[in-house]
Design a protein around this motif. Structure first.
Motif, PDB file in Angstrom:
ATOM      1  N   PRO A  58      28.214  43.490  35.753  1.00 21.70           N
ATOM      2  CA  PRO A  58      27.330  43.069  36.846  1.00 21.70           C
ATOM      3  C   PRO A  58      27.241  41.550  36.949  1.00 21.70           C
ATOM      4  N   GLY A  59      26.745  41.083  38.094  1.00 20.60           N
ATOM      5  CA  GLY A  59      26.554  39.647  38.297  1.00 20.60           C
ATOM      6  C   GLY A  59      26.868  39.282  39.735  1.00 20.60           C
ATOM      7  N   ALA A  75      20.922  39.044  47.895  1.00 17.66           N
ATOM      8  CA  ALA A  75      19.902  38.976  46.847  1.00 17.66           C
ATOM      9  C   ALA A  75      18.884  37.898  47.196  1.00 17.66           C
ATOM     10  N   GLU A  76      17.627  38.101  46.798  1.00 16.77           N
ATOM     11  CA  GLU A  76      16.585  37.075  46.977  1.00 16.77           C
ATOM     12  C   GLU A  76      16.780  36.001  45.908  1.00 16.77           C
ATOM     13  N   SER A  77      16.082  34.855  46.063  1.00 16.91           N
ATOM     14  CA  SER A  77      16.408  33.720  45.199  1.00 16.91           C
ATOM     15  C   SER A  77      16.187  34.003  43.709  1.00 16.91           C
ATOM     16  N   GLU A  78      15.105  34.698  43.336  1.00 15.67           N
ATOM     17  CA  GLU A  78      14.916  34.971  41.907  1.00 15.67           C
ATOM     18  C   GLU A  78      15.969  35.961  41.420  1.00 15.67           C
ATOM     19  N   ALA A  79      16.328  36.903  42.297  1.00  8.62           N
ATOM     20  CA  ALA A  79      17.376  37.866  41.926  1.00  8.62           C
ATOM     21  C   ALA A  79      18.716  37.163  41.720  1.00  8.62           C
ATOM     22  N   LEU A 127      25.913  37.821  35.164  1.00 12.18           N
ATOM     23  CA  LEU A 127      27.307  37.372  35.283  1.00 12.18           C
ATOM     24  C   LEU A 127      27.746  36.638  34.019  1.00 12.18           C
ATOM     25  N   PHE A 128      26.841  35.855  33.479  1.00 11.90           N
ATOM     26  CA  PHE A 128      27.120  35.134  32.237  1.00 11.90           C
ATOM     27  C   PHE A 128      27.533  36.119  31.143  1.00 11.90           C
ATOM     28  N   LEU A 129      26.757  37.204  30.996  1.00 15.26           N
ATOM     29  CA  LEU A 129      27.071  38.197  29.955  1.00 15.26           C
ATOM     30  C   LEU A 129      28.392  38.905  30.246  1.00 15.26           C
ATOM     31  N   VAL A 152      23.877  29.167  34.594  1.00 15.38           N
ATOM     32  CA  VAL A 152      23.042  29.573  35.741  1.00 15.38           C
ATOM     33  C   VAL A 152      22.849  28.377  36.675  1.00 15.38           C
ATOM     34  N   GLU A 153      22.590  27.211  36.102  1.00 17.01           N
ATOM     35  CA  GLU A 153      22.420  25.996  36.905  1.00 17.01           C
ATOM     36  C   GLU A 153      23.679  25.686  37.707  1.00 17.01           C
ATOM     37  N   ARG A 154      24.777  25.722  36.983  1.00 19.26           N
ATOM     38  CA  ARG A 154      26.060  25.360  37.582  1.00 19.26           C
ATOM     39  C   ARG A 154      26.405  26.288  38.753  1.00 19.26           C
ATOM     40  N   VAL A 155      26.269  27.584  38.505  1.00 18.65           N
ATOM     41  CA  VAL A 155      26.663  28.565  39.523  1.00 18.65           C
ATOM     42  C   VAL A 155      25.736  28.492  40.732  1.00 18.65           C
ATOM     43  N   THR A 156      24.437  28.367  40.494  1.00 21.76           N
ATOM     44  CA  THR A 156      23.523  28.370  41.633  1.00 21.76           C
ATOM     45  C   THR A 156      23.583  27.049  42.414  1.00 21.76           C
TER      46      THR A 156
END
Ligand SMILES: [Fe+2]
Length: 368
Positions: A224-225, A258-262, A270-272, A324-328
């Motif tokens: 997932p991700g 997806a909403e922003s928190e999602a 995705l990281f996992l 997470v920072e990089r991807v978003t």
């Protein structure tokens, strides 16, 4: 009447390496979005629209081969073809322009050490969608079909395979899925990762499950991700079909639908998933569902070894918060019409009329 050429004929010419000059007359801006590989660009759009006879005066084109003129929808390119015909060229206008070209495809054979199993990569050249036919013995499975269903049926038939399964890595947002249509025509079993989104009959596959195709085994890994249901499929020890989870030079965007928190939650998932995929055997081939660039008619597979992917991916996934920072922070603009495409793919519907009305345009599935 201007001479014209259908997108499928041009596709066949390019696949056969037939000499042809493809002359793209669109604006610089349109050209930057996506283009036909190997095409020549002359930004003559405004001059041609104004039907200025000198519009292509600077064009120095080879005289020993036909010229195919291309614009967005196949109208301005007719003016270009007419001007070049006047100058003695065998020029033809691409019917439907880049919009029609959006359906064009080409193939590459994926070299595998295992001679019991064969993989063909089918590439939707403009959009960069990658799909696969995996054949072993007399059986085949089609993964993520994104071009017309009969293309897969015909490829399988010429190799002596019967399509037993049609398999999706996830519910797509960038193209209309042809999986349901193909499964119906081929009387094959439609397999989708387990989820509650699809509103049509399918057989769900879950983590750890195995799908047998001739002597080949596809093992399901829930990754997932990109979407919650996204799955990857391990083909023996040879290859892994990663869908939009992992590309050869980027990772799947976690934000569509997806909403922003999602989005952040999905980025963590995705990281996992990427951490797990990176631990696969280094020689295994990563076979993704997309590439970001238009695909040349060169028969060169779009693939990378797990080892090669690890080189850049290790830096990306060194720490979860940084990932997470990089991807978003690097999300490209959403693909055009993705909300409607997702709706149709969840409903299992294919719009009547021209699918390229919804699908045309560049691919924006990756974060790089
Ligand atoms: Fe996707």
């Amino acid at each position: 009447m201007t001479n014209t050429i259908e997108a499928d004929t041009l596709r066949q010419w390019l696949a056969a390496q037939q000499p042809v000059t493809v002359l793209d007359v669109r604006s610089d801006e349109d050209r930057a979005q996506w283009a036909i590989p190997g095409s020549v660009h002359i930004n003559a759009y405004d001059a041609l629209r104004a039907v200025q006879p000198g519009a292509l005066a600077t064009a120095a084109l080879p005289v020993d081969r036909p010229v195919v003129t291309v614009c967005n929808a196949g109208r301005v390119s007719q003016v270009a073809a007419a001007i070049l015909n006047e100058r003695g060229f065998d020029a033809r206008s691409l019917v439907g322009g880049m919009k029609a070209w959006s359906l064009a495809w080409n193939v590459a054979d994926i070299p595998l050490a295992d001679t019991d199993v064969h993989v063909i990569q089918i590439r939707r050249t403009g959009k960069g969608c990658l799909s696969y036919v995996v054949g072993s013995g007399t059986d085949a499975v089609v993964i993520d079909p994104s071009v017309e269903a009969n293309v897969y049926g015909e490829l399988a038939r010429t190799r002596g395979w019967t399509v037993r399964y049609v398999l999706e890595t996830h519910i797509h947002a960038d193209h209309l899925s042809r999986a349901r249509d193909l499964a119906g025509r081929a009387r094959a079993t439609l397999l989708l990762p387990a989820q509650q989104r699809a509103r049509f009959p399918f057989t769900a596959v879950a983590d750890g499950q195995r799908i047998q195709v001739g002597n080949a085994t596809l093992e399901v890994r829930h990754t997932p991700g990109h979407t919650d249901e996204s799955a990857s499929y391990l083909l023996n020890e040879a290859a892994v079909f990663t869908g939009d989870t992992l590309f050869t030079n980027g990772v799947g965007r976690p934000d569509l639908h997806a909403e922003s928190e999602a989005v952040r939650q999905r980025a963590r998932a995705l990281f996992l998933s990427l951490t797990t995929l990176r631990q696969l055997p280094p020689e295994m081939l990563v076979l993704p569902a997309h590439t970001s660039e238009p695909i040349a008619f060169d028969g060169q597979p779009i693939a990378a070894r797990v080892n090669d992917v690890s080189t850049w991916l290790s830096g990306w996934i060194a720490s979860e918060p940084e990932f997470v920072e990089r991807v978003t922070a690097r999300l490209p603009p959403a693909p055009p019409n993705f909300v409607r495409i997702v709706e149709l793919n969840e409903a299992g519907e294919f719009p009547s009329g021209d699918p390229t009305d919804l699908e045309a345009g560049a691919n924006r599935c990756a974060v790089r």
